[in-house]
Write an enzyme that holds these catalytic residues in place. Sequence first.
Site, PDB file in Angstrom:
ATOM      1  N   GLU A  46       0.800  -1.097   0.182  1.00  0.00           N
ATOM      2  CA  GLU A  46       0.018  -0.069   0.105  1.00  0.00           C
ATOM      3  C   GLU A  46       0.855   1.339  -0.028  1.00  0.00           C
ATOM      4  O   GLU A  46       1.850   1.247   0.756  1.00  0.00           O
ATOM      5  CB  GLU A  46      -0.700   0.173   1.365  1.00  0.00           C
ATOM      6  CG  GLU A  46      -1.421   1.144   1.531  1.00  0.00           C
ATOM      7  CD  GLU A  46      -2.298   1.204   2.856  1.00  0.00           C
ATOM      8  OE1 GLU A  46      -1.731   0.677   3.951  1.00  0.00           O
ATOM      9  OE2 GLU A  46      -3.407   1.807   3.116  1.00  0.00           O
ATOM     10  N   ASN A 109      -7.167   6.125  -1.461  1.00  0.00           N
ATOM     11  CA  ASN A 109      -6.207   5.145  -1.012  1.00  0.00           C
ATOM     12  C   ASN A 109      -6.241   4.040  -2.181  1.00  0.00           C
ATOM     13  O   ASN A 109      -6.891   3.478  -1.920  1.00  0.00           O
ATOM     14  CB  ASN A 109      -6.169   4.736   0.359  1.00  0.00           C
ATOM     15  CG  ASN A 109      -4.702   4.075   0.755  1.00  0.00           C
ATOM     16  OD1 ASN A 109      -3.979   3.403  -0.213  1.00  0.00           O
ATOM     17  ND2 ASN A 109      -4.634   3.746   1.931  1.00  0.00           N
ATOM     18  N   LYS A 126      -9.675   1.758  -1.706  1.00  0.00           N
ATOM     19  CA  LYS A 126      -9.726   1.150  -0.397  1.00  0.00           C
ATOM     20  C   LYS A 126     -11.055   1.592   0.194  1.00  0.00           C
ATOM     21  O   LYS A 126     -11.518   2.852   0.286  1.00  0.00           O
ATOM     22  CB  LYS A 126      -8.521   1.693   0.366  1.00  0.00           C
ATOM     23  CG  LYS A 126      -8.628   1.299   1.791  1.00  0.00           C
ATOM     24  CD  LYS A 126      -7.309   1.754   2.417  1.00  0.00           C
ATOM     25  CE  LYS A 126      -6.951   1.120   3.845  1.00  0.00           C
ATOM     26  NZ  LYS A 126      -5.805   1.366   4.486  1.00  0.00           N
ATOM     27  N   GLU A 145      -6.501   8.402   7.737  1.00  0.00           N
ATOM     28  CA  GLU A 145      -6.998   7.943   6.545  1.00  0.00           C
ATOM     29  C   GLU A 145      -8.429   8.371   6.604  1.00  0.00           C
ATOM     30  O   GLU A 145      -8.691   8.757   5.371  1.00  0.00           O
ATOM     31  CB  GLU A 145      -6.817   6.337   6.582  1.00  0.00           C
ATOM     32  CG  GLU A 145      -5.418   5.828   6.437  1.00  0.00           C
ATOM     33  CD  GLU A 145      -5.358   4.538   6.001  1.00  0.00           C
ATOM     34  OE1 GLU A 145      -4.953   3.540   6.824  1.00  0.00           O
ATOM     35  OE2 GLU A 145      -5.915   4.098   4.821  1.00  0.00           O
ATOM     36  N   CYS A 170      -4.701  -3.244   2.877  1.00  0.00           N
ATOM     37  CA  CYS A 170      -4.406  -3.265   4.169  1.00  0.00           C
ATOM     38  C   CYS A 170      -5.785  -3.349   5.131  1.00  0.00           C
ATOM     39  O   CYS A 170      -6.060  -4.488   5.222  1.00  0.00           O
ATOM     40  CB  CYS A 170      -3.994  -1.722   4.443  1.00  0.00           C
ATOM     41  SG  CYS A 170      -2.946  -1.602   6.194  1.00  0.00           S
ATOM     42  N   ASN A 195       0.457  -1.119   5.020  1.00  0.00           N
ATOM     43  CA  ASN A 195       1.186  -0.449   5.918  1.00  0.00           C
ATOM     44  C   ASN A 195       0.629  -0.528   7.411  1.00  0.00           C
ATOM     45  O   ASN A 195      -0.205   0.131   7.585  1.00  0.00           O
ATOM     46  CB  ASN A 195       1.341   0.978   5.668  1.00  0.00           C
ATOM     47  CG  ASN A 195       2.102   1.181   4.319  1.00  0.00           C
ATOM     48  OD1 ASN A 195       2.733   2.349   4.265  1.00  0.00           O
ATOM     49  ND2 ASN A 195       1.936   0.437   3.390  1.00  0.00           N
TER      50      ASN A 195
HETATM   51  N1  ING Z   1      -3.303   0.028   8.556  1.00  0.00           N
HETATM   52  C1  ING Z   1      -3.576  -0.666   9.559  1.00  0.00           C
HETATM   53  C2  ING Z   1      -4.369  -2.206   9.320  1.00  0.00           C
HETATM   54  O1  ING Z   1      -5.401  -2.068   9.304  1.00  0.00           O
HETATM   55  C3  ING Z   1      -4.684  -0.679  11.770  1.00  0.00           C
HETATM   56  C4  ING Z   1      -4.615  -0.041  10.674  1.00  0.00           C
HETATM   57  C5  ING Z   1      -3.461  -1.021  12.578  1.00  0.00           C
HETATM   58  C6  ING Z   1      -5.776  -1.170  12.207  1.00  0.00           C
HETATM   59  C7  ING Z   1      -3.601  -2.104  13.933  1.00  0.00           C
HETATM   60  C8  ING Z   1      -6.006  -2.135  13.480  1.00  0.00           C
HETATM   61  C9  ING Z   1      -4.888  -2.569  14.274  1.00  0.00           C
HETATM   62  O2  ING Z   1      -3.636  -2.961   9.128  1.00  0.00           O
HETATM   63  C10 ING Z   1      -3.950   0.499   7.386  1.00  0.00           C
HETATM   64  N2  ING Z   1      -3.305   1.374   6.893  1.00  0.00           N
HETATM   65  O3  ING Z   1      -5.099   0.250   7.281  1.00  0.00           O
END
Ligand code: ING
Length: 318
Positions: A46, A109, A126, A145, A170, A195
């Site tokens: 991503e 995204n 996304k 985001e 993601c 990411n």
């Molecule tokens: N990043 C993370 C993901 O869903 C996240 C956001 C991190 C959600 C940790 C829950 C726990 O992998 C992106 N860019 O969506």
Amino acid sequence: MRFVNVAVGQLGPIARNDTRTQAVARLSGLMRQARSNGCDLIVYPELALTTFFPRWYIEDQSEIDGFFEREMPGPETQALFDLARELGIGFYLGYGELSIEDGVLHRYNSSILVDKSGAIVAKYRKVHLPGHAEHEPWREFQHLEKRYFEPGNRFGVVEAFGGLMGMAICNDRRWSETYRVMGLQGVEMVLIGYNTPVHNPPAPEHDDLSLFHNELVMQAGAYQNGTWVVGVAKAGIEEGVDQIGGSCIIAPSGEVVAACTTKGDEIALARCDLDLCNSYKRTTFNFDIHRQPRAYRMIVERKGKNLMADGTPVGSGE
Ligand code: ING
């Protein structure tokens, strides 16, 4: 047997001031490695052209827009398309898309799927945007985001590389609906760049499980829909934020068949036989025989326990 030789093209950190040319040079190096190992397709993360900028609260719109692509390919990314065509390899690329639709600016995204001729055969925006929309200074780092992007509204499946290919990005990989909507279109390989910070400020108790959850959701999505899943990280400590690695290739059985072992620029490879999907799609997960949609209505009628899909409170309709 319908083999697609797939490479994970994992990236280490991209610094805020790194240029797109520098990122494209790294992506090109991974592409050459993948091709010299006989791959037909390489999957990148991503937002693979810039640092993960939603980690900052930025007020200047022109600074924000500096992280987006107005054209794809553009002046600095054309080289990657040219190399793909020269080598005869396709790719999935995640990036920030700035598009003008009917004179209105939209920011997504996004990801694209490019075939071996260098042609864009699919674009995805996304759907599940995690994080928050307003500055939350209590957080070690932001996850804006919901502020910087508009959500997409569809999961498509396209004929390419000898099979049915789908894309997600993601956070989408954490939602079973992502895989099911593509599964209902017969998807045989789902490509997912991500990411993902190790630390999740609202739930630090999950941090130690970040790699487990990463695999769990993609293995479940693969098995429950009889599809291959390819997950690719932008990993490592990027502008002070440690992001998970865990890039891997998962078979329709749910088994991890290839994985990266570092948090830097690294390829991992697998010979993926798309026909392995059939033994699951034709038996255990033969949707046309076994699914009971009339029992699932809530999945599309409700947003959550308390809200209907249109945002009105549950129960107010009666
Ligand atoms: N990043 C993370 C993901 O869903 C996240 C956001 C991190 C959600 C940790 C829950 C726990 O992998 C992106 N860019 O969506």
